[in-house]
Design a protein around this motif. Structure first.
Motif, PDB file in Angstrom:
ATOM      1  N   GLY A   1     107.268  39.387 -44.581  1.00 54.58           N
ATOM      2  CA  GLY A   1     106.425  38.255 -44.199  1.00 54.58           C
ATOM      3  C   GLY A   1     106.905  36.979 -44.859  1.00 54.58           C
ATOM      4  N   HIS A   2     105.993  36.133 -45.259  1.00 54.98           N
ATOM      5  CA  HIS A   2     106.331  34.869 -45.905  1.00 54.98           C
ATOM      6  C   HIS A   2     106.710  35.125 -47.351  1.00 54.98           C
ATOM      7  N   HIS A   3     107.984  35.163 -47.617  1.00 53.88           N
ATOM      8  CA  HIS A   3     108.475  35.348 -48.985  1.00 53.88           C
ATOM      9  C   HIS A   3     107.895  36.606 -49.622  1.00 53.88           C
ATOM     10  N   GLY A   4     107.742  37.663 -48.825  1.00 50.08           N
ATOM     11  CA  GLY A   4     107.277  38.940 -49.355  1.00 50.08           C
ATOM     12  C   GLY A   4     105.803  39.007 -49.663  1.00 50.08           C
TER      13      GLY A   4
ATOM     14  N   GLY B   1     105.964  34.528 -30.562  1.00 47.66           N
ATOM     15  CA  GLY B   1     106.963  35.233 -31.366  1.00 47.66           C
ATOM     16  C   GLY B   1     107.170  34.673 -32.767  1.00 47.66           C
ATOM     17  N   ARG B   2     106.564  33.555 -33.081  1.00 48.80           N
ATOM     18  CA  ARG B   2     106.700  32.960 -34.413  1.00 48.80           C
ATOM     19  C   ARG B   2     105.460  33.249 -35.239  1.00 48.80           C
ATOM     20  N   GLU B   3     105.672  33.651 -36.485  1.00 46.22           N
ATOM     21  CA  GLU B   3     104.542  34.037 -37.325  1.00 46.22           C
ATOM     22  C   GLU B   3     103.737  32.827 -37.785  1.00 46.22           C
ATOM     23  N   LEU B   4     102.415  32.971 -37.657  1.00 44.92           N
ATOM     24  CA  LEU B   4     101.465  31.975 -38.140  1.00 44.92           C
ATOM     25  C   LEU B   4     101.012  32.408 -39.523  1.00 44.92           C
ATOM     26  N   HIS B   5     101.185  31.552 -40.503  1.00 42.29           N
ATOM     27  CA  HIS B   5     100.771  31.891 -41.874  1.00 42.29           C
ATOM     28  C   HIS B   5      99.249  31.896 -41.933  1.00 42.29           C
ATOM     29  N   VAL B   6      98.690  33.050 -42.306  1.00 41.08           N
ATOM     30  CA  VAL B   6      97.247  33.267 -42.335  1.00 41.08           C
ATOM     31  C   VAL B   6      96.819  33.642 -43.745  1.00 41.08           C
TER      32      VAL B   6
ATOM     33  N   PRO C   1     105.649  23.562 -30.535  1.00 40.77           N
ATOM     34  CA  PRO C   1     106.069  24.866 -31.078  1.00 40.77           C
ATOM     35  C   PRO C   1     105.554  25.057 -32.503  1.00 40.77           C
ATOM     36  N   LEU C   2     105.319  26.304 -32.843  1.00 41.50           N
ATOM     37  CA  LEU C   2     104.908  26.652 -34.206  1.00 41.50           C
ATOM     38  C   LEU C   2     106.155  26.681 -35.065  1.00 41.50           C
ATOM     39  N   LEU C   3     106.206  25.833 -36.080  1.00 44.23           N
ATOM     40  CA  LEU C   3     107.366  25.784 -36.974  1.00 44.23           C
ATOM     41  C   LEU C   3     107.191  26.801 -38.083  1.00 44.23           C
ATOM     42  N   PRO C   4     108.300  27.304 -38.634  1.00 45.46           N
ATOM     43  CA  PRO C   4     108.199  28.241 -39.752  1.00 45.46           C
ATOM     44  C   PRO C   4     107.468  27.600 -40.918  1.00 45.46           C
TER      45      PRO C   4
END
Length: 130
Positions: free
Chosen positions: A65-68, A81-86, A122-125
């Motif tokens: 995920g986000h930095h583990g 297809g892009r992960e949304l930080h939750v 678009p959803l950015l990283p």
């Protein structure tokens, strides 16, 4: 007549307050929310839907995920297809980086709100890297 000293009275009060605090902490820990999971968070398990022309996927997190930061049993939310930080709040509600001023009761409503807020962008990283 035996008088109680101020030091002894304060010590007794501090001990009583400590005992009450420990009892409340233990009771709160027993009722703490479970980790983010695809089942309860979406009310129907993993989700794959198109909402306002955007593909929303909610399911088990794979990899780091986000930095583990994904924990075992956690869920990942993806938009196109892009992960949304939750993030999960202490009360069990959710927030995201797209709309972190509003809380949501489940991941589906959070993802739909993010789609509306993005307005086609678009959803950015996470972190802004392209």
């Amino acid at each position: 007549m035996d008088k109680i000293s101020r030091r002894r009275a304060l010590g007794t009060a501090a001990g009583a307050l400590t005992a009450v605090g420990l009892a409340r902490t233990t009771a709160h820990a027993a009722s703490a929310p479970a980790p983010i999971s695809a089942g309860p968070a979406t009310a129907s398990g993993p989700l794959d839907e198109v909402y306002q022309g955007r593909r929303i996927q909610i399911g088990a997190a794979h990899g780091g995920g986000h930095h583990g930061h994904h924990s075992p049993g956690s869920a990942a939310v993806r938009i196109d297809g892009r992960e949304l930080h939750v993030m999960r709040n202490a009360d069990g509600s959710f927030i995201s980086v797209v709309n972190h001023y509003e809380t949501f009761p489940d991941l589906r409503s959070l993802a739909r709100a993010a789609v509306r807020e993005l307005q086609g962008a678009p959803l950015l990283p996470f972190g802004g890297a392209a």
